[in-house]
Structure formats: structure tokens, C-alpha cells
Design a protein around this motif. Structure first.
Motif, mmCIF file in Angstrom:
data_model
loop_
_atom_site.group_PDB
_atom_site.id
_atom_site.type_symbol
_atom_site.label_atom_id
_atom_site.label_comp_id
_atom_site.label_asym_id
_atom_site.label_seq_id
_atom_site.Cartn_x
_atom_site.Cartn_y
_atom_site.Cartn_z
ATOM 1 N N GLY A 171 0.777 -1.231 0.000
ATOM 2 C CA GLY A 171 0.000 0.000 0.000
ATOM 3 C C GLY A 171 0.805 1.276 0.000
ATOM 4 N N THR A 172 2.126 1.170 0.073
ATOM 5 C CA THR A 172 2.967 2.362 0.071
ATOM 6 C C THR A 172 3.356 2.728 -1.360
ATOM 7 N N PRO A 173 3.694 4.010 -1.616
ATOM 8 C CA PRO A 173 4.120 4.401 -2.964
ATOM 9 C C PRO A 173 5.456 3.751 -3.334
ATOM 10 N N GLN A 174 5.532 3.264 -4.562
ATOM 11 C CA GLN A 174 6.753 2.673 -5.100
ATOM 12 C C GLN A 174 7.018 3.276 -6.476
ATOM 13 N N ARG A 175 8.290 3.358 -6.853
ATOM 14 C CA ARG A 175 8.635 3.885 -8.165
ATOM 15 C C ARG A 175 8.447 2.803 -9.234
ATOM 16 N N ALA A 176 7.971 3.219 -10.390
ATOM 17 C CA ALA A 176 7.722 2.293 -11.489
ATOM 18 C C ALA A 176 7.975 3.006 -12.803
ATOM 19 N N SER A 177 7.973 2.226 -13.876
ATOM 20 C CA SER A 177 8.254 2.780 -15.197
ATOM 21 C C SER A 177 7.391 2.111 -16.252
ATOM 22 N N GLY A 178 7.305 2.771 -17.402
ATOM 23 C CA GLY A 178 6.542 2.228 -18.511
ATOM 24 C C GLY A 178 6.799 3.042 -19.761
ATOM 25 N N ALA A 179 6.077 2.720 -20.812
ATOM 26 C CA ALA A 179 6.234 3.406 -22.092
ATOM 27 C C ALA A 179 4.910 4.016 -22.521
ATOM 28 N N LEU A 180 4.994 5.115 -23.258
ATOM 29 C CA LEU A 180 3.817 5.779 -23.804
ATOM 30 C C LEU A 180 4.042 6.028 -25.285
ATOM 31 N N PHE A 181 3.011 5.767 -26.084
ATOM 32 C CA PHE A 181 3.048 6.029 -27.526
ATOM 33 C C PHE A 181 1.786 6.795 -27.911
ATOM 34 N N ILE A 182 1.946 7.836 -28.713
ATOM 35 C CA ILE A 182 0.831 8.703 -29.090
ATOM 36 C C ILE A 182 0.755 8.767 -30.606
ATOM 37 N N PRO A 183 -0.420 8.630 -31.194
ATOM 38 C CA PRO A 183 -0.520 8.679 -32.661
ATOM 39 C C PRO A 183 -0.030 10.002 -33.226
ATOM 40 N N ASN A 184 0.383 9.965 -34.482
ATOM 41 C CA ASN A 184 0.698 11.195 -35.204
ATOM 42 C C ASN A 184 -0.591 11.954 -35.531
ATOM 43 N N GLY A 185 -0.464 13.241 -35.771
ATOM 44 C CA GLY A 185 -1.611 14.008 -36.209
ATOM 45 C C GLY A 185 -2.276 14.784 -35.090
ATOM 46 N N PRO A 243 2.798 -0.468 -18.997
ATOM 47 C CA PRO A 243 3.618 -0.525 -17.791
ATOM 48 C C PRO A 243 4.611 -1.682 -17.815
ATOM 49 N N ASP A 244 5.737 -1.488 -17.134
ATOM 50 C CA ASP A 244 6.676 -2.584 -16.902
ATOM 51 C C ASP A 244 6.164 -3.536 -15.819
ATOM 52 N N TYR A 245 5.328 -3.042 -14.914
ATOM 53 C CA TYR A 245 4.877 -3.660 -13.659
ATOM 54 C C TYR A 245 5.918 -3.385 -12.559
ATOM 55 N N LEU A 246 5.489 -3.569 -11.340
ATOM 56 C CA LEU A 246 6.337 -3.335 -10.179
ATOM 57 C C LEU A 246 7.535 -4.288 -10.202
#
Length: 382
Positions: A65-79, A137-140
Motif C-alpha cells: 500500500g505504500t508508494p513505489q517507483r515504477a516505469s513504462g512506455a507511452l506512444f501517441i498517434p501522429n496528427g 507498464p513494466d509492472y512493479l
């Protein structure tokens, strides 16, 4: 579960860009709230076969239940985005292992030349071509941060990793809509179902439209009570034993209150100590020739441990407030098809709003009928 990422190595982790590393060091203490953005690092063309890619680091809710650091990727369409913004699909990946970097979404160099990585990239490319932004997301524990072994198949943190990434991405990109869908194959199907169930209480301010689960992991907890020290070693079961060992390592990490070590033999404790930094291929190589009975000192039918892993693993079969599309291969042997049938039957018995489209392919393989169902499902979102 299927191999999606390749071998993890210290060399691969060293390829994370300096700009990302600087971003990791820049997190202010005041931002330690789940869903808060730590950093966004835009990536050059060619980083992944999708447009406008960036690495997102953020805070998520961890197992305790505590905050943890995480990472992931984001992709956005052109236009130009539509008037309400780009609708978003959160894409949850399949099984990759337990160690830092195994997720591969924020650092694809940890998954070089992987057939499965290419397959998932192909799915995401198709979604972007249909006008959706994709947040993966990469997941925790599987991304850029050393937060301990990934709590594999812990439904709660799969879901919080997904929803908190969406929140962080939207804070960085106001052109992203409130409207979103969760999708994933294999472990990712398990995660997408968990996300679809949790979002009504965890992200009620967003406009959730449904879940697409492809051959999801489910009902594993029903088989675990038979596991115990008397089970003989069966040749050729490295993938299954790797899968179970990864679950055991995840439960041990996420639920220290039950002292999972007491259910393990000395061999089992040593094994889990060794694999908790490994990716899937390494784990399967490590357990080759071993048996489940070697790992356990007492049965997993004990009520205390059973309650723990059931709450950790179980896909809810009621309480959804948005439709579900189940894409199931009846010839699946990685997540055996009877488990898919059991999930569908439980959904039906509980009046869940779901549709099933079946195929006869391998695990997570999508046929034209499944893609047509995906298109029809997503047409209701835009």
C-alpha cells in the motif's frame, strides 16, 4: 507462461539513457503519491516501431500500500487529436520474469530479437493505427527501479501499475482523453482483468470503457492446494515449474506476513533466492530437471497460505462495471484451455457482461475473427 523477453543482463541495463537516469534522480519527495509523474523522457524515432514514444517514470501503489517507483512506455498517434483527446489503451504485457529490467517496456534493449516482443509491438502498432494512444507498464519490479522481485500475478499491483501509469501519462499529456480501455495477453490478460475490476474504486474520475483479455492467466489458485512435497519429479516440465516458482517468489515477496519460507524446503528457499533477479528464460533454465516436490516442505493446502495466495492471484468473477472481451484459444496449452472455460463459466454464472471469441491457435495468437471483435469492441470507445 510464454517467453516475451530475452535474457536480462547487466550490459542491457547499462544501455538505459543518461537522460532517463537523471530523471530517476529528480523525483521530489512531495511527488510520492501514486499516479504522480516522476519524469518523461521522449525517445528518438526507431526506439520502438511506434510513433512518439517516451519513457514514463511514476509513483504507483505497491504490495503493502505504500508508494513505489515504477516505469513504462507511452506512444501517441501522429496528427491532431480528436476533440475529446486521444482515447487510451493500457497494454499489459505477458510473463517476463522477476528481475529489474525484465519488463522491457521502458528499456527494450532488455528484450533483443525477441519474437514475442515483436508480436506485442505488432498489436500495439495496430491499436495506434486505429487512433489510440498506448500506455504500457513494466509492472512493479520489472522496470528501471530496484524495488525487489516482481510480485508475479499479484492482481492488485498489476492493476495499480497500469492505472497509475495512465494517470502519470495524462498529467504529462493533456491531449490524452479520460476515455480508456485495458488490454493484455497472458499475464497481461490477468492484469487487464484486475485493472477493469479495480478501476471503479481506484480511478472513478476516468471514463473506463472495458477490458480485452487474450488467453488470460486465471484459476491457477485452484490447482495450488495439491502442491506438496510428495509430488514426484516429472521430466520436461521446466516451463510449468518455472511458472510455479515465479508465483512462489512473488507471494513470498508480497506477503511477508505469512512467512512463505516455512512451506519451502532448503532447496526451494535457495532456488527462490536465486531466481528473484532473473528473467523468464533464466528461470526456466535454472529449474530444468527439478520437481515441485523438491521445493516444498509441506502442502500448500494449509488454510493460512491458501487464503494468502487466493487473495493474491484470483481474478474476480463479479463486480465489473464495464464490458469484457475474452479472446480464447481452445488449443492453448500454456494456460490450459480448461482454465479459460472455467473463467468464462464463472463470468456467465455471475451475470458479467462479457463476450467470448475463440480460436484454435497457440497461446495468445489472434486470428481474423478475434481482430474483428477487437475492432467492434473499440468502435464503441471512440
Amino acid at each position: 507462461m510464454r517467453v516475451i523477453r530475452g535474457w536480462k543482463s547487466s550490459v542491457a541495463m547499462a544501455t538505459v539513457s543518461a537522460s532517463v537516469l537523471l530523471g530517476l534522480q529528480a523525483a521530489p519527495a512531495a511527488a510520492e503519491t501514486p499516479g504522480m509523474l516522476i519524469s518523461e523522457t521522449p525517445q528518438a524515432d526507431g526506439w520502438r516501431p511506434m510513433p512518439n514514444g517516451s519513457v514514463i517514470t511514476y509513483w504507483m501503489t505497491g504490495s503493502d500500500g505504500t508508494p513505489q517507483r515504477a516505469s513504462g512506455a507511452l506512444f501517441i498517434p501522429n496528427g491532431t487529436p480528436p476533440s475529446g483527446g486521444w482515447p487510451v489503451i493500457t497494454f499489459d504485457h505477458g510473463t517476463t520474469g522477476l528481475g529489474r529490467g525484465c519488463g522491457g517496456e521502458s528499456d527494450p534493449s532488455t528484450a533483443p530479437n525477441s519474437h514475442w516482443h515483436a508480436e506485442e509491438d505488432d498489436i500495439m502498432q495496430r491499436l495506434i493505427a486505429r487512433g489510440f494512444a498506448v500506455a504500457a507498464p513494466d509492472y512493479l519490479g520489472l522496470g528501471l527501479f530496484d524495488t525487489g522481485p516482481h510480485p508475479y500475478l499479484e492482481l492488485k499491483t498489476e492493476a495499480t501499475a497500469t492505472i497509475d501509469l495512465l494517470r502519470a501519462a495524462r498529467s504529462a499529456h493533456p491531449e490524452l482523453s479520460r476515455t480508456w480501455v485495458a488490454m493484455g495477453p497472458s499475464q497481461g490478460g490477468h492484469a487487464a482483468l484486475g485493472t477493469g475490476h479495480l478501476q471503479s474504486s481506484y480511478a472513478a474520475d476516468l471514463d473506463y470503457r472495458g477490458t480485452i483479455a487474450i488467453d488470460p492467466a486465471s484459476d491457477v489458485e485452484k490447482a495450488l492446494p495439491i502442491a506438496g512435497p510428495v509430488i514426484p519429479t516429472i521430466p520436461g516440465t521446466a516451463e510449468t515449474l518455472g511458472f510455479l516458482s515465479t508465483i512462489f517468489a512473488g507471494v513470498r515477496a508480497a506477503r511477508p506476513d505469512i512467512d512463505f519460507n516455512q512451506y519451502l524446503s532448503p532447496v526451494g528457499r535457495t532456488l527462490l533466492d536465486e531466481i528473484d533477479t532473473m528473467c523468464k528464460p533464466e528461470i526456466e533454465a535454472r529449474v530444468a530437471g527439478m520437481g515441485i516436490g523438491e521445493l516444498l516442505s509441506k502442502p500448500l493446502s494449509d488454510s493460512r497460505v491458501r487464503t494468502a495466495y487466493e487473495s493474491y492471484l484470483t481474478v474476480p468473477t463479479s463486480g465489473y462495471d464495464a464490458p469484457i472481451l475474452l479472446l480464447l484459444n481452445v488449443t492453448d496449452t500454456t494456460v490450459p484451455s480448461p482454465l479459460h472455460g472455467a473463467l468464462a463459466a464463472e463470468f456467465a454464472a455471475n451475470g458479467v457482461d462479457f463476450t467470448t471469441v475463440t480460436g484454435t491457435g497457440t497461446h495468445t495468437q489472434l486470428n481474423p475473427q478475434m481482430w474483428s471483435a477487437i475492432d467492434a469492441f473499440l468502435a464503441r470507445v471512440k
